[in-house]
Scaffold this motif. Structure first.
Motif, PDB file in Angstrom:
ATOM      1  N   PHE A 114       0.829  -1.201   0.000  1.00 33.01           N
ATOM      2  CA  PHE A 114       0.000   0.000   0.000  1.00 33.01           C
ATOM      3  C   PHE A 114       0.867   1.256   0.000  1.00 33.01           C
ATOM      4  N   LEU A 115       2.005   1.204   0.694  1.00 32.81           N
ATOM      5  CA  LEU A 115       2.879   2.370   0.781  1.00 32.81           C
ATOM      6  C   LEU A 115       3.980   2.334  -0.274  1.00 32.81           C
ATOM      7  N   GLY A 116       3.855   1.394  -1.198  1.00 27.79           N
ATOM      8  CA  GLY A 116       4.863   1.308  -2.261  1.00 27.79           C
ATOM      9  C   GLY A 116       6.199   0.799  -1.777  1.00 27.79           C
ATOM     10  N   THR A 156       0.321  11.542   1.303  1.00 25.14           N
ATOM     11  CA  THR A 156      -0.924  12.290   1.140  1.00 25.14           C
ATOM     12  C   THR A 156      -1.996  11.383   0.539  1.00 25.14           C
ATOM     13  N   ARG A 157      -1.610  10.631  -0.490  1.00 26.34           N
ATOM     14  CA  ARG A 157      -2.562   9.732  -1.141  1.00 26.34           C
ATOM     15  C   ARG A 157      -3.050   8.674  -0.140  1.00 26.34           C
ATOM     16  N   ALA A 158      -2.104   8.072   0.588  1.00 27.61           N
ATOM     17  CA  ALA A 158      -2.466   7.025   1.549  1.00 27.61           C
ATOM     18  C   ALA A 158      -3.497   7.556   2.545  1.00 27.61           C
ATOM     19  N   ALA A 206      -4.426  19.577   2.264  1.00 28.56           N
ATOM     20  CA  ALA A 206      -4.822  18.452   1.414  1.00 28.56           C
ATOM     21  C   ALA A 206      -5.411  17.306   2.222  1.00 28.56           C
ATOM     22  N   THR A 207      -5.004  17.183   3.478  1.00 31.90           N
ATOM     23  CA  THR A 207      -5.380  15.973   4.202  1.00 31.90           C
ATOM     24  C   THR A 207      -6.360  16.189   5.360  1.00 31.90           C
TER      25      THR A 207
END
Ligand SMILES: Nc1ncnc2c1ncn2[C@@H]1O[C@H](COP(=O)(O)OP(=O)(O)OP(=O)(O)O)[C@@H](O)[C@H]1O
Ligand SMILES: [Mg+2]
Lengths: 252, 241
Positions: B129-131, B182-184, B204-205
Protein backbone atom coordinates in the motif's frame (compact mmCIF):
# COMPACT_ATOMS: atom_id res chain seq x y z
CA UNK A 1 29.21 -0.51 10.81
CA UNK A 2 29.16 -4.15 11.70
CA UNK A 3 29.09 -5.93 8.40
CA UNK A 4 27.75 -9.39 7.71
CA UNK A 5 30.05 -10.28 4.81
CA UNK A 6 29.52 -14.04 5.04
CA UNK A 7 25.75 -14.09 5.41
CA UNK A 8 24.97 -13.83 1.71
CA UNK A 9 25.77 -16.96 -0.20
CA UNK A 10 24.33 -20.19 -1.41
CA UNK A 11 26.85 -22.84 -0.45
CA UNK A 12 26.02 -26.26 0.97
CA UNK A 13 26.45 -24.80 4.44
CA UNK A 14 24.14 -21.85 3.74
CA UNK A 15 21.39 -24.28 2.77
CA UNK A 16 21.44 -26.13 6.11
CA UNK A 17 18.70 -25.25 8.61
CA UNK A 18 20.21 -22.50 10.85
CA UNK A 19 19.10 -24.26 14.04
CA UNK A 20 21.13 -27.32 13.07
CA UNK A 21 24.13 -25.16 12.29
CA UNK A 22 23.96 -23.41 15.67
CA UNK A 23 23.58 -26.72 17.52
CA UNK A 24 26.36 -28.42 15.54
CA UNK A 25 28.76 -25.48 15.98
CA UNK A 26 28.11 -25.42 19.73
CA UNK A 27 28.65 -29.16 20.19
CA UNK A 28 31.77 -29.18 18.01
CA UNK A 29 33.31 -26.12 19.68
CA UNK A 30 32.80 -27.52 23.17
CA UNK A 31 34.38 -30.81 22.15
CA UNK A 32 37.40 -29.10 20.59
CA UNK A 33 37.77 -26.85 23.62
CA UNK A 34 38.00 -29.99 25.79
CA UNK A 35 40.77 -31.59 23.71
CA UNK A 36 44.32 -31.43 24.94
CA UNK A 37 46.33 -33.77 22.68
CA UNK A 38 47.94 -32.75 19.40
CA UNK A 39 46.44 -35.54 17.27
CA UNK A 40 42.77 -34.69 17.85
CA UNK A 41 43.52 -30.96 17.62
CA UNK A 42 45.18 -31.37 14.23
CA UNK A 43 42.23 -33.43 12.98
CA UNK A 44 39.89 -30.72 14.31
CA UNK A 45 41.81 -28.02 12.48
CA UNK A 46 41.52 -30.03 9.28
CA UNK A 47 37.78 -30.56 9.76
CA UNK A 48 37.31 -26.84 10.39
CA UNK A 49 39.35 -25.95 7.33
CA UNK A 50 37.20 -28.24 5.19
CA UNK A 51 34.03 -26.64 6.57
CA UNK A 52 35.33 -23.15 5.73
CA UNK A 53 36.07 -24.32 2.19
CA UNK A 54 32.59 -25.85 1.92
CA UNK A 55 30.90 -22.65 3.05
CA UNK A 56 32.41 -20.84 0.10
CA UNK A 57 33.20 -17.66 2.03
CA UNK A 58 36.03 -15.44 0.82
CA UNK A 59 39.27 -16.91 2.12
CA UNK A 60 40.86 -13.49 2.26
CA UNK A 61 38.19 -12.17 4.63
CA UNK A 62 38.45 -15.32 6.74
CA UNK A 63 42.21 -14.91 7.01
CA UNK A 64 41.75 -11.29 8.04
CA UNK A 65 39.39 -12.33 10.83
CA UNK A 66 41.74 -15.08 11.95
CA UNK A 67 44.67 -12.66 11.90
CA UNK A 68 42.95 -10.40 14.45
CA UNK A 69 42.52 -13.28 16.89
CA UNK A 70 46.00 -14.61 16.25
CA UNK A 71 47.51 -11.29 17.25
CA UNK A 72 46.11 -11.94 20.72
CA UNK A 73 47.35 -15.52 20.61
CA UNK A 74 50.81 -14.16 19.81
CA UNK A 75 50.84 -12.86 23.38
CA UNK A 76 50.65 -16.48 24.60
CA UNK A 77 53.68 -17.31 22.42
CA UNK A 78 55.62 -14.53 24.12
CA UNK A 79 54.49 -15.10 27.69
CA UNK A 80 54.00 -18.86 28.06
CA UNK A 81 57.46 -20.15 26.97
CA UNK A 82 59.06 -17.84 29.52
CA UNK A 83 56.75 -18.55 32.42
CA UNK A 84 55.17 -21.99 32.06
CA UNK A 85 57.87 -23.94 33.87
CA UNK A 86 58.64 -27.55 32.90
CA UNK A 87 61.58 -29.95 32.76
CA UNK A 88 62.96 -29.17 29.34
CA UNK A 89 64.76 -25.87 29.51
CA UNK A 90 66.69 -24.13 26.79
CA UNK A 91 68.83 -21.15 27.54
CA UNK A 92 68.65 -18.35 25.05
CA UNK A 93 71.32 -16.06 26.41
CA UNK A 94 70.07 -14.66 29.69
CA UNK A 95 66.49 -16.05 29.45
CA UNK A 96 65.17 -19.56 30.01
CA UNK A 97 62.70 -20.93 27.47
CA UNK A 98 60.49 -23.82 28.59
CA UNK A 99 59.38 -26.48 26.11
CA UNK A 100 56.10 -27.02 28.02
CA UNK A 101 55.20 -23.39 27.42
CA UNK A 102 55.83 -23.67 23.70
CA UNK A 103 53.68 -26.81 23.50
CA UNK A 104 50.85 -25.16 25.41
CA UNK A 105 50.96 -22.08 23.17
CA UNK A 106 50.85 -24.31 20.09
CA UNK A 107 47.83 -26.19 21.42
CA UNK A 108 45.99 -22.97 22.22
CA UNK A 109 46.68 -21.74 18.70
CA UNK A 110 45.32 -24.94 17.11
CA UNK A 111 42.26 -24.97 19.33
CA UNK A 112 41.34 -21.32 18.83
CA UNK A 113 41.73 -21.40 15.09
CA UNK A 114 39.75 -24.63 14.75
CA UNK A 115 36.86 -23.23 16.79
CA UNK A 116 36.95 -19.87 15.08
CA UNK A 117 36.87 -21.37 11.61
CA UNK A 118 33.88 -23.52 12.43
CA UNK A 119 32.04 -20.53 13.88
CA UNK A 120 32.77 -18.54 10.73
CA UNK A 121 31.55 -21.26 8.42
CA UNK A 122 28.49 -22.40 10.41
CA UNK A 123 27.33 -19.25 12.20
CA UNK A 124 28.72 -16.20 10.43
CA UNK A 125 27.03 -17.53 7.31
CA UNK A 126 23.62 -16.51 8.69
CA UNK A 127 22.39 -13.01 9.42
CA UNK A 128 22.20 -11.88 12.99
CA UNK A 129 18.42 -11.92 12.79
CA UNK A 130 18.42 -15.56 11.75
CA UNK A 131 20.82 -16.38 14.56
CA UNK A 132 18.45 -14.75 17.04
CA UNK A 133 15.54 -16.77 15.72
CA UNK A 134 17.52 -19.99 15.75
CA UNK A 135 18.43 -19.38 19.37
CA UNK A 136 14.80 -18.79 20.29
CA UNK A 137 13.84 -21.99 18.47
CA UNK A 138 16.52 -23.85 20.39
CA UNK A 139 14.64 -22.86 23.54
CA UNK A 140 17.15 -20.25 24.70
CA UNK A 141 15.14 -18.04 27.12
CA UNK A 142 13.13 -15.39 25.23
CA UNK A 143 14.44 -12.57 27.39
CA UNK A 144 18.04 -13.41 26.49
CA UNK A 145 17.32 -13.61 22.79
CA UNK A 146 15.39 -10.35 22.89
CA UNK A 147 18.24 -8.67 24.76
CA UNK A 148 20.65 -9.89 22.12
CA UNK A 149 18.54 -8.60 19.24
CA UNK A 150 17.91 -5.21 20.85
CA UNK A 151 21.60 -4.85 21.70
CA UNK A 152 22.54 -5.54 18.13
CA UNK A 153 19.98 -3.05 16.86
CA UNK A 154 21.02 -0.25 19.20
CA UNK A 155 24.77 -0.64 18.94
CA UNK A 156 24.32 1.16 15.63
CA UNK A 157 22.21 3.91 17.09
CA UNK A 158 24.67 4.51 19.91
CA UNK A 159 27.51 4.46 17.43
CA UNK A 160 25.66 7.03 15.32
CA UNK A 161 25.02 9.23 18.37
CA UNK A 162 28.71 8.97 19.21
CA UNK A 163 29.71 9.97 15.69
CA UNK A 164 27.27 12.89 15.76
CA UNK A 165 28.80 14.21 18.98
CA UNK A 166 32.35 13.69 17.73
CA UNK A 167 31.52 15.42 14.45
CA UNK A 168 29.99 18.36 16.26
CA UNK A 169 33.07 18.89 18.41
CA UNK A 170 35.38 18.43 15.44
CA UNK A 171 33.72 21.04 13.24
CA UNK A 172 34.21 23.48 16.05
CA UNK A 173 37.94 22.93 15.90
CA UNK A 174 38.47 20.58 18.82
CA UNK A 175 41.84 18.82 18.85
CA UNK A 176 42.66 16.40 21.66
CA UNK A 177 45.69 17.50 23.71
CA UNK A 178 46.80 16.70 27.21
CA UNK A 179 44.99 19.64 28.70
CA UNK A 180 42.22 19.98 31.22
CA UNK A 181 39.97 21.24 28.41
CA UNK A 182 40.48 17.96 26.50
CA UNK A 183 39.67 15.81 29.50
CA UNK A 184 36.61 17.90 30.26
CA UNK A 185 35.41 17.58 26.68
CA UNK A 186 35.83 13.81 26.74
CA UNK A 187 33.96 13.64 30.00
CA UNK A 188 31.11 15.60 28.36
CA UNK A 189 31.12 13.29 25.35
CA UNK A 190 30.83 10.18 27.51
CA UNK A 191 28.21 11.74 29.75
CA UNK A 192 26.20 12.91 26.75
CA UNK A 193 26.38 9.47 25.18
CA UNK A 194 25.09 7.78 28.33
CA UNK A 195 22.22 10.23 28.68
CA UNK A 196 21.23 9.97 25.04
CA UNK A 197 21.41 6.19 25.13
CA UNK A 198 19.21 5.93 28.19
CA UNK A 199 16.69 8.46 26.83
CA UNK A 200 16.53 6.55 23.62
CA UNK A 201 15.97 3.32 25.50
CA UNK A 202 12.95 4.96 27.17
CA UNK A 203 11.56 6.15 23.86
CA UNK A 204 12.00 2.77 22.22
CA UNK A 205 10.23 1.08 25.10
CA UNK A 206 7.40 3.58 24.64
CA UNK A 207 7.20 2.77 20.95
CA UNK A 208 7.03 -0.92 21.79
CA UNK A 209 4.25 -0.34 24.30
CA UNK A 210 2.32 1.60 21.66
CA UNK A 211 2.44 -1.44 19.46
CA UNK A 212 1.11 -3.79 22.08
CA UNK A 213 4.38 -5.25 23.40
CA UNK A 214 3.74 -7.55 26.33
CA UNK A 215 7.15 -9.07 26.93
CA UNK A 216 6.89 -11.76 24.31
CA UNK A 217 8.95 -11.75 21.16
CA UNK A 218 7.70 -13.56 18.08
CA UNK A 219 9.88 -14.75 15.28
CA UNK A 220 8.56 -14.99 11.76
CA UNK A 221 11.05 -17.36 10.21
CA UNK A 222 10.02 -20.91 9.59
CA UNK A 223 12.91 -23.29 9.48
CA UNK A 224 13.06 -26.37 7.28
CA UNK A 225 14.61 -29.42 8.87
CA UNK A 226 15.19 -31.27 5.60
CA UNK A 227 17.21 -34.39 4.84
CA UNK A 228 20.28 -32.30 4.04
CA UNK A 229 20.23 -30.77 7.50
CA UNK A 230 20.00 -34.17 9.16
CA UNK A 231 22.91 -35.47 7.08
CA UNK A 232 24.84 -32.37 8.09
CA UNK A 233 24.36 -32.83 11.86
CA UNK A 234 25.12 -36.53 11.52
CA UNK A 235 28.40 -35.83 9.76
CA UNK A 236 29.41 -33.07 12.19
CA UNK A 237 28.46 -35.15 15.23
CA UNK A 238 30.40 -38.10 13.79
CA UNK A 239 33.49 -35.94 13.31
CA UNK A 240 33.08 -34.49 16.81
CA UNK A 241 32.79 -37.92 18.42
CA UNK A 242 35.80 -39.09 16.40
CA UNK A 243 37.85 -36.17 17.71
CA UNK A 244 36.75 -36.88 21.30
CA UNK A 245 37.61 -40.57 20.85
CA UNK A 246 41.11 -39.69 19.64
CA UNK A 247 41.53 -37.45 22.66
CA UNK A 248 40.61 -40.34 24.96
CA UNK A 249 42.95 -42.77 23.17
CA UNK A 250 45.99 -40.50 22.99
CA UNK A 251 45.52 -39.11 26.45
CA UNK A 252 46.08 -42.70 27.65
CA UNK B 1 -21.79 2.26 15.85
CA UNK B 2 -22.98 5.78 16.55
CA UNK B 3 -21.80 8.37 14.14
CA UNK B 4 -19.80 11.17 15.70
CA UNK B 5 -18.72 8.86 18.46
CA UNK B 6 -16.29 10.63 20.77
CA UNK B 7 -12.84 9.08 20.48
CA UNK B 8 -10.66 11.29 22.64
CA UNK B 9 -11.72 13.67 25.34
CA UNK B 10 -9.15 15.55 27.36
CA UNK B 11 -10.36 17.89 30.06
CA UNK B 12 -8.41 20.25 32.26
CA UNK B 13 -5.07 18.69 31.33
CA UNK B 14 -1.98 20.26 32.83
CA UNK B 15 1.48 18.89 32.37
CA UNK B 16 5.07 19.86 33.05
CA UNK B 17 8.38 18.04 32.74
CA UNK B 18 9.92 20.06 35.55
CA UNK B 19 8.54 22.16 38.40
CA UNK B 20 9.04 25.62 36.89
CA UNK B 21 7.55 25.71 33.42
CA UNK B 22 4.26 23.99 32.67
CA UNK B 23 4.01 22.86 29.04
CA UNK B 24 0.24 22.35 28.99
CA UNK B 25 -2.12 24.40 31.11
CA UNK B 26 -5.72 23.41 31.72
CA UNK B 27 -6.12 22.14 28.17
CA UNK B 28 -9.42 20.86 26.80
CA UNK B 29 -9.70 18.86 23.63
CA UNK B 30 -12.27 16.68 21.95
CA UNK B 31 -11.82 14.43 18.97
CA UNK B 32 -14.66 12.64 17.17
CA UNK B 33 -14.87 9.72 14.81
CA UNK B 34 -14.32 10.93 11.26
CA UNK B 35 -12.41 14.05 12.33
CA UNK B 36 -9.29 14.91 10.39
CA UNK B 37 -7.44 17.54 12.37
CA UNK B 38 -4.14 19.26 11.70
CA UNK B 39 -2.03 20.80 14.45
CA UNK B 40 0.26 23.57 13.32
CA UNK B 41 2.18 25.32 16.08
CA UNK B 42 5.68 26.58 16.85
CA UNK B 43 8.52 24.32 17.98
CA UNK B 44 8.40 23.54 21.65
CA UNK B 45 4.73 24.42 22.04
CA UNK B 46 3.92 20.95 23.37
CA UNK B 47 2.52 19.08 20.34
CA UNK B 48 4.54 15.91 20.83
CA UNK B 49 3.84 16.09 24.56
CA UNK B 50 0.11 16.21 23.79
CA UNK B 51 0.30 13.01 21.71
CA UNK B 52 2.26 11.21 24.40
CA UNK B 53 -0.34 12.18 26.97
CA UNK B 54 -3.07 10.78 24.72
CA UNK B 55 -1.22 7.46 24.52
CA UNK B 56 -0.54 7.31 28.24
CA UNK B 57 3.22 7.50 27.75
CA UNK B 58 3.20 10.56 29.98
CA UNK B 59 0.88 11.16 32.92
CA UNK B 60 -0.81 14.55 33.29
CA UNK B 61 -0.27 16.39 36.57
CA UNK B 62 -3.98 17.14 36.60
CA UNK B 63 -7.00 16.60 34.40
CA UNK B 64 -8.52 13.53 32.83
CA UNK B 65 -8.27 11.62 29.58
CA UNK B 66 -11.12 9.58 28.11
CA UNK B 67 -10.60 7.37 25.09
CA UNK B 68 -13.40 5.55 23.30
CA UNK B 69 -15.64 6.70 26.11
CA UNK B 70 -13.59 5.02 28.82
CA UNK B 71 -11.75 7.00 31.48
CA UNK B 72 -8.01 6.25 31.31
CA UNK B 73 -6.68 5.87 34.79
CA UNK B 74 -4.15 3.05 34.90
CA UNK B 75 -1.42 1.80 32.59
CA UNK B 76 -3.67 -1.18 31.87
CA UNK B 77 -6.46 1.12 30.63
CA UNK B 78 -4.06 2.57 28.10
CA UNK B 79 -2.55 -0.81 27.21
CA UNK B 80 -6.05 -1.97 26.25
CA UNK B 81 -6.63 0.85 23.75
CA UNK B 82 -3.14 1.36 22.33
CA UNK B 83 -3.63 -1.02 19.42
CA UNK B 84 -6.68 0.99 18.35
CA UNK B 85 -4.73 4.26 18.25
CA UNK B 86 -1.65 4.30 16.04
CA UNK B 87 1.05 6.79 17.04
CA UNK B 88 3.73 7.67 14.51
CA UNK B 89 6.74 8.98 16.43
CA UNK B 90 8.51 12.16 15.41
CA UNK B 91 11.83 10.30 15.31
CA UNK B 92 11.62 7.13 13.21
CA UNK B 93 14.71 5.70 14.91
CA UNK B 94 12.63 5.29 18.05
CA UNK B 95 9.97 3.36 16.24
CA UNK B 96 11.94 0.67 14.45
CA UNK B 97 13.70 -1.93 16.54
CA UNK B 98 13.43 -5.27 14.77
CA UNK B 99 16.29 -6.32 12.50
CA UNK B 100 14.26 -6.59 9.31
CA UNK B 101 11.46 -4.46 7.91
CA UNK B 102 8.95 -7.31 7.66
CA UNK B 103 9.50 -8.31 11.28
CA UNK B 104 9.08 -4.75 12.43
CA UNK B 105 5.85 -4.30 10.51
CA UNK B 106 4.57 -7.67 11.78
CA UNK B 107 5.46 -6.86 15.40
CA UNK B 108 2.17 -5.08 16.14
CA UNK B 109 -0.14 -7.67 14.55
CA UNK B 110 1.70 -10.51 16.32
CA UNK B 111 1.32 -8.76 19.67
CA UNK B 112 -2.37 -8.43 18.95
CA UNK B 113 -2.59 -12.18 18.75
CA UNK B 114 -2.64 -12.63 14.99
CA UNK B 115 -1.17 -15.88 13.66
CA UNK B 116 2.19 -15.76 11.93
CA UNK B 117 0.55 -16.26 8.55
CA UNK B 118 -2.00 -13.49 9.08
CA UNK B 119 0.67 -11.13 10.42
CA UNK B 120 2.85 -11.67 7.37
CA UNK B 121 -0.13 -11.18 5.07
CA UNK B 122 -1.17 -7.91 6.73
CA UNK B 123 2.41 -6.66 6.74
CA UNK B 124 2.95 -7.40 3.08
CA UNK B 125 -0.33 -5.72 2.19
CA UNK B 126 0.62 -2.64 4.22
CA UNK B 127 4.06 -2.42 2.63
CA UNK B 128 2.48 -2.76 -0.80
CA UNK B 129 0.00 0.00 0.00
CA UNK B 130 2.88 2.37 0.78
CA UNK B 131 4.86 1.31 -2.26
CA UNK B 132 7.43 -0.56 -0.18
CA UNK B 133 6.87 -4.06 -1.55
CA UNK B 134 10.54 -4.82 -2.08
CA UNK B 135 11.55 -3.64 1.41
CA UNK B 136 10.54 -6.79 3.32
CA UNK B 137 14.00 -8.13 3.94
CA UNK B 138 15.84 -4.84 4.25
CA UNK B 139 17.66 -4.24 7.53
CA UNK B 140 15.83 -1.49 9.42
CA UNK B 141 18.87 0.43 10.61
CA UNK B 142 20.45 0.48 7.19
CA UNK B 143 17.52 2.41 5.72
CA UNK B 144 17.77 6.09 4.85
CA UNK B 145 15.99 8.63 7.03
CA UNK B 146 13.02 8.97 4.67
CA UNK B 147 12.72 5.21 4.18
CA UNK B 148 12.69 4.78 7.96
CA UNK B 149 9.83 7.25 8.20
CA UNK B 150 7.77 5.36 5.62
CA UNK B 151 8.45 1.99 7.22
CA UNK B 152 7.49 3.49 10.59
CA UNK B 153 4.17 4.48 9.08
CA UNK B 154 3.79 0.90 7.83
CA UNK B 155 4.40 -0.46 11.35
CA UNK B 156 1.59 1.75 12.62
CA UNK B 157 -0.85 1.01 9.79
CA UNK B 158 -0.34 -2.75 10.05
CA UNK B 159 -2.10 -2.71 13.42
CA UNK B 160 -5.17 -1.49 11.52
CA UNK B 161 -5.86 1.25 14.08
CA UNK B 162 -9.09 3.22 14.14
CA UNK B 163 -7.28 6.50 14.79
CA UNK B 164 -3.89 7.79 13.69
CA UNK B 165 -1.73 10.27 15.58
CA UNK B 166 0.97 11.37 13.16
CA UNK B 167 3.84 13.43 14.57
CA UNK B 168 5.42 15.25 11.63
CA UNK B 169 4.99 12.48 9.07
CA UNK B 170 6.65 14.46 6.27
CA UNK B 171 10.00 15.44 7.74
CA UNK B 172 12.85 14.31 5.56
CA UNK B 173 10.68 13.05 2.73
CA UNK B 174 11.03 13.95 -0.94
CA UNK B 175 8.14 15.21 -3.06
CA UNK B 176 7.27 11.77 -4.39
CA UNK B 177 7.15 10.16 -0.96
CA UNK B 178 5.16 13.10 0.36
CA UNK B 179 2.50 12.53 -2.24
CA UNK B 180 2.52 8.81 -1.42
CA UNK B 181 1.64 9.70 2.17
CA UNK B 182 -0.92 12.29 1.14
CA UNK B 183 -2.56 9.73 -1.14
CA UNK B 184 -2.47 7.02 1.55
CA UNK B 185 -4.16 9.33 4.05
CA UNK B 186 -6.89 10.49 1.70
CA UNK B 187 -7.59 6.94 0.50
CA UNK B 188 -8.01 5.49 3.96
CA UNK B 189 -11.30 5.98 5.68
CA UNK B 190 -9.86 6.74 9.08
CA UNK B 191 -9.81 9.50 11.71
CA UNK B 192 -6.53 11.22 12.40
CA UNK B 193 -4.64 14.08 13.97
CA UNK B 194 -1.54 15.29 12.14
CA UNK B 195 1.21 17.48 13.53
CA UNK B 196 2.96 19.23 10.68
CA UNK B 197 4.54 22.51 9.73
CA UNK B 198 3.49 22.05 6.12
CA UNK B 199 0.34 24.09 5.43
CA UNK B 200 -0.24 22.66 1.95
CA UNK B 201 -0.09 19.13 3.27
CA UNK B 202 -2.53 19.88 6.07
CA UNK B 203 -4.88 21.54 3.60
CA UNK B 204 -4.82 18.45 1.41
CA UNK B 205 -5.38 15.97 4.20
CA UNK B 206 -7.32 17.62 7.02
CA UNK B 207 -10.65 19.37 7.35
CA UNK B 208 -9.64 21.69 10.14
CA UNK B 209 -6.44 22.95 11.72
CA UNK B 210 -5.79 23.99 15.28
CA UNK B 211 -2.83 25.65 16.91
CA UNK B 212 -1.23 25.59 20.34
CA UNK B 213 -0.32 28.61 22.39
CA UNK B 214 0.42 29.07 26.11
CA UNK B 215 -0.27 25.42 26.81
CA UNK B 216 -3.72 25.43 25.23
CA UNK B 217 -5.31 24.46 21.94
CA UNK B 218 -7.01 27.10 19.80
CA UNK B 219 -8.89 26.89 16.54
CA UNK B 220 -6.52 28.24 13.92
CA UNK B 221 -7.77 31.74 13.12
CA UNK B 222 -5.01 32.62 10.73
CA UNK B 223 -6.09 33.05 7.15
CA UNK B 224 -3.84 30.74 5.23
CA UNK B 225 -2.16 31.92 2.14
CA UNK B 226 -3.66 29.52 -0.34
CA UNK B 227 -0.88 28.36 -2.53
CA UNK B 228 -2.34 27.89 -5.97
CA UNK B 229 -0.04 26.57 -8.59
CA UNK B 230 -1.18 23.87 -10.91
CA UNK B 231 -0.06 23.26 -14.44
CA UNK B 232 -2.16 25.40 -16.70
CA UNK B 233 -3.13 23.02 -19.43
CA UNK B 234 -5.62 25.52 -20.73
CA UNK B 235 -2.93 28.17 -20.98
CA UNK B 236 -4.66 30.90 -22.97
CA UNK B 237 -8.18 29.58 -22.98
CA UNK B 238 -10.33 31.53 -20.49
CA UNK B 239 -11.12 29.24 -17.59
CA UNK B 240 -12.55 29.21 -14.08
CA UNK B 241 -11.28 27.70 -10.83
N1 LIG C 1 11.87 14.73 27.98
C1 LIG C 1 11.76 16.05 28.25
N2 LIG C 1 12.24 16.54 29.41
C2 LIG C 1 12.13 17.84 29.70
N3 LIG C 1 11.57 18.75 28.91
C3 LIG C 1 11.07 18.32 27.74
C4 LIG C 1 11.15 16.95 27.35
N4 LIG C 1 10.56 16.82 26.15
C5 LIG C 1 10.17 18.04 25.79
N5 LIG C 1 10.45 18.95 26.73
C6 LIG C 1 10.12 20.39 26.69
O1 LIG C 1 8.74 20.51 26.55
C7 LIG C 1 8.39 21.51 25.60
C8 LIG C 1 7.43 20.94 24.56
O2 LIG C 1 8.08 19.89 23.86
P1 LIG C 1 7.39 19.09 22.68
O3 LIG C 1 8.34 18.05 22.25
O4 LIG C 1 6.05 18.65 23.12
O5 LIG C 1 7.26 20.24 21.59
P2 LIG C 1 6.76 20.16 20.10
O6 LIG C 1 5.63 21.10 20.00
O7 LIG C 1 6.53 18.76 19.70
O8 LIG C 1 8.00 20.77 19.32
P3 LIG C 1 8.59 20.40 17.88
O9 LIG C 1 7.79 21.14 16.86
O10 LIG C 1 9.98 20.95 17.94
O11 LIG C 1 8.55 18.92 17.73
C9 LIG C 1 9.70 22.00 25.01
O12 LIG C 1 9.96 23.27 25.51
C10 LIG C 1 10.74 21.03 25.48
O13 LIG C 1 11.89 21.73 25.84
MG1 LIG D 1 7.39 17.47 18.43
Amino acid sequence: MIEEPFAAGNSIIHQIDPRFRVAAATFYSFAVALCYEFQPLIVALTVSLVSVLLSGVGLKTVLKRLAIVNVFILLFWIVLPLTYKGNNVYSLGPVNVYLAGIILAAKITLKSNAILMVLISFIATMTFATLGHSLSRLRIPEKLVFLLMITYRYIFVIQQEYQKIIRSIKIRGFKPKTTLHTYKTFAYVIGMLLIRASERADRVYNAMRCRGFNGKYYSLTDFQADAKSWVFVTVVSGATLGILLMEVIFNG
Amino acid sequence: MVKNQKIIKMSGISFSYSEESPILKDLDFEFFKGDKIGIIAPNGSGKTTLFHLMMGLLKPTSGSVEIFGKPMETEQDFADIRHRVGLLFQDADDQLFCPTVLEDVAFGPLNMGKSKKEAIEISKRTLDFLGLSDFENRITFKLSGGEKKLVSLATVLSMEPEVLLLDEPLTGLDTKTRSTITRALTEMNISYIIISHNIEFLEATTSKTVTMRDGKIYADQQVHVHIHDHAHVHGNVPHKH
